[in-house]
Design a protein around this motif. Structure first.
Motif, PDB file in Angstrom:
ATOM      1  N   THR A 153       0.830  -1.207   0.000  1.00  0.00           N
ATOM      2  CA  THR A 153       0.000   0.000   0.000  1.00  0.00           C
ATOM      3  C   THR A 153       0.861   1.252   0.000  1.00  0.00           C
ATOM      4  OG1 THR A 153      -1.711  -1.167   1.250  1.00  0.00           O
ATOM      5  CG2 THR A 153      -1.825   1.246   1.217  1.00  0.00           C
ATOM      6  N   TYR A 154       1.958   1.197   0.746  1.00  0.00           N
ATOM      7  CA  TYR A 154       2.851   2.341   0.871  1.00  0.00           C
ATOM      8  C   TYR A 154       3.451   2.730  -0.477  1.00  0.00           C
ATOM      9  CZ  TYR A 154       6.908   5.110   2.379  1.00  0.00           C
ATOM     10  OH  TYR A 154       7.825   6.101   2.549  1.00  0.00           O
ATOM     11  N   LEU A 347      -5.830  10.254  17.192  1.00  0.00           N
ATOM     12  CA  LEU A 347      -5.271   9.404  18.249  1.00  0.00           C
ATOM     13  C   LEU A 347      -4.387   8.291  17.697  1.00  0.00           C
ATOM     14  CD1 LEU A 347      -8.330   8.883  20.637  1.00  0.00           C
ATOM     15  CD2 LEU A 347      -6.293  10.235  21.097  1.00  0.00           C
ATOM     16  N   TYR A 348      -4.918   7.550  16.745  1.00  0.00           N
ATOM     17  CA  TYR A 348      -4.257   6.330  16.281  1.00  0.00           C
ATOM     18  C   TYR A 348      -2.874   6.576  15.663  1.00  0.00           C
ATOM     19  CZ  TYR A 348      -3.694   1.851  13.840  1.00  0.00           C
ATOM     20  OH  TYR A 348      -3.218   0.649  13.377  1.00  0.00           O
ATOM     21  N   PRO A 349      -2.746   7.464  14.659  1.00  0.00           N
ATOM     22  CA  PRO A 349      -1.417   7.670  14.064  1.00  0.00           C
ATOM     23  C   PRO A 349      -0.410   8.232  15.066  1.00  0.00           C
ATOM     24  CG  PRO A 349      -3.131   8.571  12.645  1.00  0.00           C
ATOM     25  CD  PRO A 349      -3.772   8.263  13.965  1.00  0.00           C
ATOM     26  N   ALA A 350      -0.870   9.095  15.975  1.00  0.00           N
ATOM     27  CA  ALA A 350       0.044   9.685  16.960  1.00  0.00           C
ATOM     28  C   ALA A 350       0.577   8.626  17.921  1.00  0.00           C
ATOM     29  CB  ALA A 350      -0.666  10.793  17.734  1.00  0.00           C
ATOM     30  N   MET A 351      -0.308   7.754  18.405  1.00  0.00           N
ATOM     31  CA  MET A 351       0.114   6.683  19.305  1.00  0.00           C
ATOM     32  C   MET A 351       1.098   5.736  18.606  1.00  0.00           C
ATOM     33  SD  MET A 351      -3.449   5.757  21.324  1.00  0.00           S
ATOM     34  CE  MET A 351      -2.677   4.521  22.377  1.00  0.00           C
ATOM     35  N   LEU A 352       0.794   5.396  17.358  1.00  0.00           N
ATOM     36  CA  LEU A 352       1.676   4.502  16.611  1.00  0.00           C
ATOM     37  C   LEU A 352       3.058   5.121  16.413  1.00  0.00           C
ATOM     38  CD1 LEU A 352      -0.381   2.825  13.733  1.00  0.00           C
ATOM     39  CD2 LEU A 352       0.660   1.739  15.709  1.00  0.00           C
ATOM     40  N   LEU A 396      -0.234   5.429   7.611  1.00  0.00           N
ATOM     41  CA  LEU A 396       0.809   5.315   6.599  1.00  0.00           C
ATOM     42  C   LEU A 396       1.364   6.686   6.219  1.00  0.00           C
ATOM     43  CD1 LEU A 396      -0.603   2.600   4.146  1.00  0.00           C
ATOM     44  CD2 LEU A 396       1.205   2.353   5.834  1.00  0.00           C
ATOM     45  N   ILE A 397       0.475   7.656   6.045  1.00  0.00           N
ATOM     46  CA  ILE A 397       0.919   8.998   5.667  1.00  0.00           C
ATOM     47  C   ILE A 397       1.765   9.618   6.782  1.00  0.00           C
ATOM     48  CG2 ILE A 397       0.162  11.344   5.140  1.00  0.00           C
ATOM     49  CD1 ILE A 397      -2.258  10.193   3.768  1.00  0.00           C
ATOM     50  N   ALA A 407       5.859  -0.597   8.131  1.00  0.00           N
ATOM     51  CA  ALA A 407       5.450  -1.997   8.281  1.00  0.00           C
ATOM     52  C   ALA A 407       5.012  -2.312   9.704  1.00  0.00           C
ATOM     53  CB  ALA A 407       6.587  -2.930   7.871  1.00  0.00           C
ATOM     54  N   LEU A 408       5.584  -1.588  10.683  1.00  0.00           N
ATOM     55  CA  LEU A 408       5.255  -1.841  12.080  1.00  0.00           C
ATOM     56  C   LEU A 408       3.837  -1.401  12.432  1.00  0.00           C
ATOM     57  CD1 LEU A 408       8.618  -0.872  13.848  1.00  0.00           C
ATOM     58  CD2 LEU A 408       7.750  -3.137  13.278  1.00  0.00           C
ATOM     59  N   ALA A 409       3.171  -0.685  11.520  1.00  0.00           N
ATOM     60  CA  ALA A 409       1.788  -0.274  11.761  1.00  0.00           C
ATOM     61  C   ALA A 409       0.861  -1.482  11.804  1.00  0.00           C
ATOM     62  CB  ALA A 409       1.322   0.698  10.680  1.00  0.00           C
ATOM     63  N   GLY A 410       1.339  -2.636  11.320  1.00  0.00           N
ATOM     64  CA  GLY A 410       0.514  -3.837  11.322  1.00  0.00           C
ATOM     65  C   GLY A 410       0.598  -4.648  12.597  1.00  0.00           C
ATOM     66  N   LEU A 411       1.343  -4.144  13.584  1.00  0.00           N
ATOM     67  CA  LEU A 411       1.551  -4.916  14.808  1.00  0.00           C
ATOM     68  C   LEU A 411       0.281  -5.099  15.631  1.00  0.00           C
ATOM     69  CD1 LEU A 411       5.005  -3.550  16.036  1.00  0.00           C
ATOM     70  CD2 LEU A 411       4.520  -5.781  15.023  1.00  0.00           C
ATOM     71  N   LEU A 412      -0.684  -4.188  15.471  1.00  0.00           N
ATOM     72  CA  LEU A 412      -1.905  -4.254  16.283  1.00  0.00           C
ATOM     73  C   LEU A 412      -3.060  -4.893  15.526  1.00  0.00           C
ATOM     74  CD1 LEU A 412      -1.776  -0.727  17.983  1.00  0.00           C
ATOM     75  CD2 LEU A 412      -1.027  -2.914  18.915  1.00  0.00           C
ATOM     76  N   ILE A 413      -2.758  -5.630  14.453  1.00  0.00           N
ATOM     77  CA  ILE A 413      -3.809  -6.208  13.621  1.00  0.00           C
ATOM     78  C   ILE A 413      -4.756  -7.105  14.416  1.00  0.00           C
ATOM     79  CG2 ILE A 413      -2.287  -8.127  12.958  1.00  0.00           C
ATOM     80  CD1 ILE A 413      -5.066  -6.471  10.828  1.00  0.00           C
ATOM     81  N   SER A 414      -4.244  -7.781  15.447  1.00  0.00           N
ATOM     82  CA  SER A 414      -5.074  -8.708  16.221  1.00  0.00           C
ATOM     83  C   SER A 414      -6.191  -8.002  16.983  1.00  0.00           C
ATOM     84  CB  SER A 414      -4.202  -9.493  17.214  1.00  0.00           C
ATOM     85  OG  SER A 414      -3.237 -10.271  16.545  1.00  0.00           O
TER      86      SER A 414
END
Length: 461
Positions: A153-154, A347-352, A396-397, A407-414
């Motif tokens: 996607t990136y 919230l989400y992008p900042a925490m990541l 991603l942006i 790629a580490l943005a996928g760590l919380l997929i569960s």
């Protein structure tokens, strides 16, 4: 098809019939949605107990469940672009104060972006308070697969500077954007619709008879699109049942337990940000408890369906029941789908970013990093889609702009579906808050309607 799959499908059919019976008995929409949510969680958990999460019985059953769950989501996606387009244009044709349109738009956008910046600061604070780090998460097969997907996607935004990404929002071919072909298609449709609306105001001054004819066409289309939305919303309890059953049945419960800290931290931030919305309303001289009571149906719908776009009709209807004029309600609801989503884009992008920064050798406590992150989050909140996946695109942006490994943005997929429910409700609350506060500032808010406790909001027309 095995006997176990047939049994699972039969149980699903029985549960669907329960919801249908509740509808025939005129049980409220909200109660049916939460009943579907509870039944879905219970059924999904029972499937976990009797089968392994990756067993053929569950996977084959889920394929059949997806006809209802994924089908419902596809119906929502089908109507998103027509809904956004017609809502923006109708906002211009219904707006009485044409001379104030610039001020109204600026206020709505300012509140949306401002609250997103606040949400970003809150996300950063939460990550520090809960000591969240990407290194704490054990990467499994699901996380690895998600990382590869994000890398692909990136590729669509890699190497583009922030000005170039902003330029991508401008629609070179609006008809292409109506197909949703680009990640920024939704905001491009908003921009195109706004240009049509501005053109309408110009024609209204010079050729009022043409403008009146155009307004009637838009009103007719608006009525038809909203009727389509109503038909889709009636499917919500059934869709929620299938989606939650699939989500719970195929989830790795051990992974969710392991990531419990991140779930708790996320919901702590979501709750605090919602309280900030109530504080802003209080500062505007409005009773926050009245807002909570009237907003509950639409927030519960957003929570269970995980779609800001699907909640747009209820969003606008709720704002009007809170005394917001029709035009402003449409502006705030439509802009809130793509700009300044407090949960998904704040919230989400900042925490990541704070979680991932140490893996890249960056000090997340650095004032320059924090200030830059808040600015980037606020700017990148433009163009976030209102149906599933918007938070990922926003992340991603932000991560790419901060030179962090995406790629580490996928760590919380569960736990992503679980967190996304709260984020979506917060997005909708931020949108409605912007409409209410804007109406208050321009002295267009009907306070009697806002305080009228007899008004009841439901999802069905």
């Amino acid at each position: 098809m095995t006997g176990f799959v047939i049994i699972n499908i039969a149980i699903m059919v029985i549960l669907l019939l329960v919801l249908w019976f509740m509808q025939r008995k005129h049980v409220s929409f909200t109660k049916r949605v939460f009943t579907a949510l509870g039944l879905g969680i219970l059924f999904g958990f029972l499937l976990q107990v009797f089968y392994e999460p990756e067993s053929e019985a569950i996977l084959n059953s889920v394929e059949w469940f997806n006809i209802i769950g994924s089908g419902y989501v596809k119906f929502l996606q089908m109507i998103v672009m027509p809904l956004v387009f017609i809502s923006i244009v109708s906002a211009f044709t219904r707006l009485k104060l044409a001379s104030n349109i610039g001020k109204i738009s600026a206020l709505i956008l300012g509140i949306l972006i401002g609250t997103t910046a606040i949400a970003a600061a809150l996300g950063i604070t939460t990550a520090f308070v809960f000591d969240l780090e990407a290194a704490q998460i054990v990467e499994g097969d699901a996380e690895t697969a998600r990382a590869q997907e994000l890398e692909e996607t990136y590729g669509t935004i890699e190497g583009k500077t922030m000005p170039q990404q902003i330029l991508e929002l401008i629609p070179a071919n609006p008809f292409l954007d109506f197909t949703g072909a680009r990640p920024s298609s939704t905001i491009s449709v908003v921009i195109f619709a706004a240009f049509l609306g501005i053109a309408y105001l110009g024609v209204k001054r010079k050729q009022p008879e043409h403008a009146e004819f155009f307004a009637k066409i838009i009103d007719t289309l608006y009525s038809i699109v909203m009727r389509v939305v109503t038909l889709i919303l009636r499917l919500t309890p059934y869709g929620i049942l299938a989606i939650m059953t699939r989500t719970v049945a195929t989830s790795d419960l051990d992974a969710i337990v392991d990531l419990g800290k991140f779930v708790i931290a996320s919901y702590a931030a979501i709750i605090v940000m919602f309280l900030i919305h109530l504080l802003l309303l209080s500062l505007g001289g409005l009773n926050p408890l009245t807002y909570v009571r009237k907003a509950f149906p639409v927030l519960s719908f957003a929570f269970t369906s995980r779609t800001s776009a699907g909640a747009l009709p209820l969003n606008v209807k709720t704002q009007k029941q809170l005394g917001v004029p029709d035009g402003i309600a449409n502006f705030a609801g439509s802009f809130g789908l793509t700009i300044g989503q407090n949960g998904c884009a704040g919230l989400y992008p900042a925490m990541l970013a704070v979680m991932i920064a140490p893996t890249a050798g960056i000090d997340p406590l650095s004032p320059s990093f924090i200030a830059t992150l808040i600015i980037v989050v606020a700017i990148s909140s433009f163009g976030v889609a209102g149906v599933g996946g918007g938070a990922t695109f926003a992340a991603l942006i932000v991560l790419s702009s901060m030179n962090l490994p995406i790629a580490l943005a996928g760590l919380l997929i569960s736990v992503e579906p679980l967190i996304d429910m709260g984020r979506t409700a917060l997005n909708v609350s931020g949108s409605m808050t912007s409409g209410i506060l804007t109406s208050r500032v321009v002295n267009e808010l009907d306070t009697e309607t806002y305080n009228d406790k007899s008004l009841k909001i439901e999802a069905e027309a």
